[in-house]
Design a protein around this motif. Structure first.
Motif, PDB file in Angstrom:
ATOM      1  N   PRO A  59      -0.336   5.993  -5.096  1.00  0.00           N
ATOM      2  CA  PRO A  59       1.004   6.579  -4.967  1.00  0.00           C
ATOM      3  C   PRO A  59       1.005   8.081  -5.228  1.00  0.00           C
ATOM      4  O   PRO A  59       0.479   8.562  -6.227  1.00  0.00           O
ATOM      5  CB  PRO A  59       1.813   5.813  -6.018  1.00  0.00           C
ATOM      6  N   GLY A  60       1.602   8.816  -4.296  1.00  0.00           N
ATOM      7  CA  GLY A  60       1.638  10.274  -4.375  1.00  0.00           C
ATOM      8  C   GLY A  60       0.416  10.935  -3.782  1.00  0.00           C
ATOM      9  O   GLY A  60       0.392  12.159  -3.597  1.00  0.00           O
ATOM     10  N   HIS A  61      -0.600  10.139  -3.475  1.00  0.00           N
ATOM     11  CA  HIS A  61      -1.847  10.669  -2.914  1.00  0.00           C
ATOM     12  C   HIS A  61      -2.355   9.707  -1.845  1.00  0.00           C
ATOM     13  O   HIS A  61      -3.457   9.165  -1.944  1.00  0.00           O
ATOM     14  CB  HIS A  61      -2.895  10.861  -4.006  1.00  0.00           C
ATOM     15  N   SER A  62      -1.541   9.506  -0.817  1.00  0.00           N
ATOM     16  CA  SER A  62      -1.913   8.590   0.249  1.00  0.00           C
ATOM     17  C   SER A  62      -2.015   9.350   1.565  1.00  0.00           C
ATOM     18  O   SER A  62      -1.656  10.525   1.656  1.00  0.00           O
ATOM     19  CB  SER A  62      -0.884   7.456   0.366  1.00  0.00           C
ATOM     20  N   GLY A  63      -2.533   8.667   2.580  1.00  0.00           N
ATOM     21  CA  GLY A  63      -2.681   9.311   3.874  1.00  0.00           C
ATOM     22  C   GLY A  63      -3.545  10.557   3.780  1.00  0.00           C
ATOM     23  O   GLY A  63      -4.602  10.564   3.151  1.00  0.00           O
ATOM     24  N   GLY A  64      -3.073  11.645   4.380  1.00  0.00           N
ATOM     25  CA  GLY A  64      -3.818  12.894   4.367  1.00  0.00           C
ATOM     26  C   GLY A  64      -3.812  13.602   3.032  1.00  0.00           C
ATOM     27  O   GLY A  64      -4.467  14.644   2.879  1.00  0.00           O
ATOM     28  N   ASN A  65      -3.086  13.049   2.039  1.00  0.00           N
ATOM     29  CA  ASN A  65      -2.981  13.667   0.724  1.00  0.00           C
ATOM     30  C   ASN A  65      -3.833  12.935  -0.320  1.00  0.00           C
ATOM     31  O   ASN A  65      -3.612  13.056  -1.513  1.00  0.00           O
ATOM     32  CB  ASN A  65      -1.511  13.686   0.269  1.00  0.00           C
ATOM     33  N   GLY A  66      -4.829  12.170   0.129  1.00  0.00           N
ATOM     34  CA  GLY A  66      -5.679  11.436  -0.791  1.00  0.00           C
ATOM     35  C   GLY A  66      -6.560  12.355  -1.619  1.00  0.00           C
ATOM     36  O   GLY A  66      -6.768  13.532  -1.286  1.00  0.00           O
ATOM     37  N   TRP A  75       0.861  -1.186   0.000  1.00  0.00           N
ATOM     38  CA  TRP A  75       0.000   0.000   0.000  1.00  0.00           C
ATOM     39  C   TRP A  75       0.895   1.233   0.000  1.00  0.00           C
ATOM     40  O   TRP A  75       1.926   1.234   0.674  1.00  0.00           O
ATOM     41  CB  TRP A  75      -0.882  -0.003   1.251  1.00  0.00           C
ATOM     42  N   PRO A  76       0.610   2.287  -0.774  1.00  0.00           N
ATOM     43  CA  PRO A  76      -0.623   2.560  -1.515  1.00  0.00           C
ATOM     44  C   PRO A  76      -0.600   2.121  -2.980  1.00  0.00           C
ATOM     45  O   PRO A  76      -1.501   2.474  -3.731  1.00  0.00           O
ATOM     46  CB  PRO A  76      -0.725   4.073  -1.426  1.00  0.00           C
ATOM     47  N   ALA A  77       0.449   1.363  -3.391  1.00  0.00           N
ATOM     48  CA  ALA A  77       0.542   0.963  -4.793  1.00  0.00           C
ATOM     49  C   ALA A  77      -0.666   0.146  -5.233  1.00  0.00           C
ATOM     50  O   ALA A  77      -1.047   0.175  -6.407  1.00  0.00           O
ATOM     51  CB  ALA A  77       1.827   0.171  -5.029  1.00  0.00           C
ATOM     52  N   CYS A  78      -1.289  -0.581  -4.298  1.00  0.00           N
ATOM     53  CA  CYS A  78      -2.458  -1.397  -4.639  1.00  0.00           C
ATOM     54  C   CYS A  78      -3.700  -0.551  -4.877  1.00  0.00           C
ATOM     55  O   CYS A  78      -4.643  -0.999  -5.533  1.00  0.00           O
ATOM     56  CB  CYS A  78      -2.734  -2.393  -3.534  1.00  0.00           C
ATOM     57  N   GLY A  79      -3.718   0.671  -4.355  1.00  0.00           N
ATOM     58  CA  GLY A  79      -4.895   1.523  -4.462  1.00  0.00           C
ATOM     59  C   GLY A  79      -5.887   1.263  -3.345  1.00  0.00           C
ATOM     60  O   GLY A  79      -5.991   0.141  -2.820  1.00  0.00           O
ATOM     61  N   GLU A  80      -6.607   2.304  -2.944  1.00  0.00           N
ATOM     62  CA  GLU A  80      -7.643   2.199  -1.914  1.00  0.00           C
ATOM     63  C   GLU A  80      -8.806   3.101  -2.291  1.00  0.00           C
ATOM     64  O   GLU A  80      -8.615   4.256  -2.664  1.00  0.00           O
ATOM     65  CB  GLU A  80      -7.083   2.610  -0.546  1.00  0.00           C
ATOM     66  N   ILE A  81     -10.026   2.569  -2.199  1.00  0.00           N
ATOM     67  CA  ILE A  81     -11.237   3.327  -2.490  1.00  0.00           C
ATOM     68  C   ILE A  81     -12.066   3.377  -1.212  1.00  0.00           C
ATOM     69  O   ILE A  81     -12.641   2.366  -0.794  1.00  0.00           O
ATOM     70  CB  ILE A  81     -12.060   2.685  -3.626  1.00  0.00           C
ATOM     71  N   ASP A  82     -12.108   4.531  -0.582  1.00  0.00           N
ATOM     72  CA  ASP A  82     -12.904   4.711   0.630  1.00  0.00           C
ATOM     73  C   ASP A  82     -14.267   5.264   0.235  1.00  0.00           C
ATOM     74  O   ASP A  82     -14.413   6.452  -0.068  1.00  0.00           O
ATOM     75  CB  ASP A  82     -12.211   5.673   1.593  1.00  0.00           C
TER      76      ASP A  82
END
Length: 354
Positions: free
Chosen positions: A263-270, A237-244
């Motif tokens: 990638p590049g948009h994980s955690g608080g930067n989603g 993670w986050p290479a696998c991607g996450e859809i909340d």
């Protein structure tokens, strides 16, 4: 006289040289387009009528490729799928719901020669349910649909709960899945809860996922309805991607978070948006993601509030599995009400459509 003979002989030498070049065989003869043959693509969308000009919603198309010289074919269907076949008669089913135009590209091969042709078709695919859990059987969640993530630590979010598979923490009752978060000492943790997921039983690539749920209100609670890329065990993670699809924290009552992590948009930067709904903790609402190759759209009660542009470079073009959980505290859940004893996260159903 000798000069005259040499002049007369020169054209003959040139002719022989040209003849020699034309009769030689190239060792690497290139594949060339066969312009002498014809290639015709016939595509019949099943169920087409005057009332249904783009088909009956099944997405089935009967193809017949006519070629007077082709012995094999490569077919690009315009939805990311390709077929290589030795017959020109076959059936293909489009699965992405809606009415869409597909650009068909066919190449017919015959030895080192080929012929290419294209055709555009419009196909209507009706939305149909492909998976669901209505939570209509009392007891433990259906083991043929759900597995459990077990343990403590919050998977990097510093949460204090321990996820269990006990009925005390997750149970189906009266047509609703109830996830109970409890303040108690359990295997070194001070809270317990549950995290259910479908990685071993079900995953999907594109489609519409609808959750109907009522959220807990206590400060510190962090319920979530979400999805993870099925390749998380290999790429991380986050290479696998996450859809909340939906997240909520009791410290920000009735504020719904819908977020994409990559990638590049994980955690608080989603990538995402939030929306306030005044009754998120007192009434049931539907939380929906409509996930396609081009866009990912988020809805609350069938009202669109966020659209994300998808593309082939992102991890949102592979299979994802479903997750339902309720954490407490941690990096996002925040401060826990000191008087907290327990909370209940209720899920009425989960429905998945093509």
């Amino acid at each position: 006289m000798e000069i005259f003979k040499k002049i007369m002989a020169l054209p003959m030498l040139l002719f022989l040289a040209l003849l020699s070049c034309s009769s030689g065989e190239s060792k690497d003869e290139p594949i060339v387009e066969n312009t002498e043959s014809k290639l015709v693509i016939n595509a019949e969308v099943v169920g087409t009528t005057s009332q249904l000009p783009n088909g009956d919603g099944s997405g089935v198309v009967n193809f017949k490729i006519n070629s007077n010289s082709g012995t094999s074919y490569k077919v690009i269907f315009g939805d990311g799928q390709t077929l290589e076949t030795t017959t020109g008669v076959f059936t293909y089913t489009y699965t992405s719901s809606g009415t869409k135009t597909f650009d068909i590209n066919v190449t017919a091969f015959n030895g080192l020669k080929y012929l290419n042709s294209t055709k555009s078709i419009v196909v209507f695919v009706a939305s149909k349910q492909i998976w669901a859990d209505e939570f209509d059987v009392d007891g433990a969640p259906n083991s043929e649909k759900w597995s459990y993530d077990l343990g403590a630590g919050g998977w990097g979010n510093n949460e204090p709960q321990y996820y269990t598979k006990r009925l005390e923490n997750s149970v189906v009752k009266d047509g609703v899945l109830k996830i109970h978060t409890i303040k108690e000492n359990y295997l070194g943790s001070t809270y317990t809860s549950a995290r259910l997921q479908t990685s071993e039983n079900f995953s999907l690539k594109y489609g519409k996922v609808v959750f109907r749920a009522k959220l807990p209100a206590q400060a510190g609670t962090w319920p979530a309805l979400w999805m993870l890329g099925s390749n998380i065990s290999t790429v991380g993670w986050p290479a696998c991607g996450e859809i909340d699809v939906m997240e909520h924290v009791g410290n920000q009552l009735n504020k719904i978070f819908s977020t994409l992590h990559h990638p590049g948009h994980s955690g608080g930067n989603g990538d995402g948006l939030t929306k306030m709904i005044s009754t998120a903790t007192s009434e049931f609402h539907t939380y929906t993601v409509d996930w396609r190759a081009e866009t990912i759209k988020f809805y609350i009660d069938d009202t669109l509030f966020y659209t994300f542009t998808n593309n082939a470079s992102l991890p949102f073009n592979q299979n994802f599995f479903l997750i339902i959980n309720c954490a407490i505290g941690g990096d996002f859940g925040g401060a826990i009400d000191p008087n907290f004893t327990s909370s209940t996260f209720e899920i009425d159903y989960v429905r998945v459509y093509n």
